[in-house]
Design an enzyme around this catalytic site. Structure first.
Site, PDB file in Angstrom:
ATOM      1  N   ASP A   5     -15.951   9.777   6.038  1.00 24.44           N
ATOM      2  CA  ASP A   5     -14.852   8.822   5.906  1.00 24.44           C
ATOM      3  C   ASP A   5     -13.612   9.419   6.538  1.00 24.44           C
ATOM      4  O   ASP A   5     -13.473  10.651   6.628  1.00 24.44           O
ATOM      5  CB  ASP A   5     -14.591   8.491   4.436  1.00 24.44           C
ATOM      6  N   ARG A  13       0.820  -1.209   0.000  1.00 22.88           N
ATOM      7  CA  ARG A  13       0.000   0.000   0.000  1.00 22.88           C
ATOM      8  C   ARG A  13       0.860   1.269   0.000  1.00 22.88           C
ATOM      9  O   ARG A  13       0.426   2.327  -0.488  1.00 22.88           O
ATOM     10  CB  ARG A  13      -0.911   0.005   1.232  1.00 22.88           C
TER      11      ARG A  13
END
Length: 281
Positions: A141, A34
């Site tokens: 979020d 990632r």
């Protein structure tokens, strides 16, 4: 190259502190994968160099990029289907009777990622509410990147192919170059904001329905309990909470009761439980 134990511990501590996400040992490969694009974007030769520099010279902007990169953002249109069917068949008929005086409902998409869930809710409400009714959807979020993406309301062909029926693509989207953009008719009812569910929540008007799906699974029990207690304060007494299929309030916070909702289940605050109560299961 692979992450050293020290580097993994640094990332794990950062992510836990800033997002309450637990990265257990064994996730080193995931973390490195990632962070490779992040390291390249800032001009580092590799992830190890990027993390070494960040440990020497803390940089809030780059720390934020790590949080964004490690926040899971798997999503699709009408994900899992059954919760949306439950809205149409069970929840909305009840709310339409209970809210006849105001003819308005409020929804919260608590881990909205790039916006597909919030806009799926908007499509559902657009089609299921009687004429003259209004709705408001708030999507939140922890990722700044995802909030910005959701606000643009633009999706690639690959993204709209993930769960969106062709008839709804034609009705609720318009071409935007090579992408598709949500029509202004839907966008006007949906807003997005940055929010960390594990931190004290900002003041918001209560919601009739809260979708908090596939986010509790990343927290430890104490954090799950805190999130559920905070959510209860923002859920109307007759409101509905939808969690992910692998999530539950049972054994964590028994101020909620699980109820059938079509072919799935949802959670409601038990009658007589005051907001912010801390009774545990």
């Amino acid at each position: 190259m692979t992450l050293s134990q020290t580097e993994f511990a640094f990332v794990s501590t950062l992510v836990r502190k800033e997002a309450s996400i637990v990265l257990a040992p064994g996730k080193e490969y995931l973390v490195e994968a990632r962070l490779i694009p992040v390291a390249r974007a800032v001009g580092a030769a590799n992830v190890n160099e990027f993390l070494a520099e960040l440990q020497r010279r803390p940089d809030p902007a780059n720390q934020r990029k790590i949080i964004d990169a490690l926040t899971t953002n798997e999503t699709s249109w009408f994900r899992d289907r059954e919760p949306f069917a439950a809205l149409t068949d069970v929840v909305l008929p009840e709310l339409i009777k209970a809210r006849s005086a105001t003819r308005k409902v409020r929804f919260w998409s608590g881990a909205s990622s790039s916006g597909q869930e919030a806009y799926s809710l908007a499509i559902t409400l657009q089609e299921a509410l009687p004429a003259g009714w209004s709705y408001e959807i708030v999507g939140t979020d922890i990722s700044t990147v995802m909030v910005k993406r959701a606000e643009t309301a633009e999706y690639s062909q690959v993204e709209v192919n993930r769960g969106l029926p062709a008839s709804q693509l034609v009705q609720y989207f318009e071409r935007a170059g090579a992408h598709w953009r949500i029509t202004s008719q839907l966008r006007k009812n949906v807003s997005f904001k940055l929010m960390n569910l594990t931190a004290p929540l900002p003041a918001m008007q209560p919601f009739d329905v809260i979708f908090m799906r596939n986010v509790l699974i990343y927290f430890d029990v104490a954090t799950k309990r805190t999130v559920l207690q905070n959510v209860a304060k923002l859920l109307r007494p007759d409101g509905w909470l939808f969690l992910g299929a692998a999530e539950t309030t049972i054994g964590i916070d028994d101020n909620y009761e699980r109820v059938a909702a079509g072919r799935t289940s949802a959670y409601r605050v038990r009658t007589g439980v005051p907001a912010g109560a801390t009774r545990r299961g």
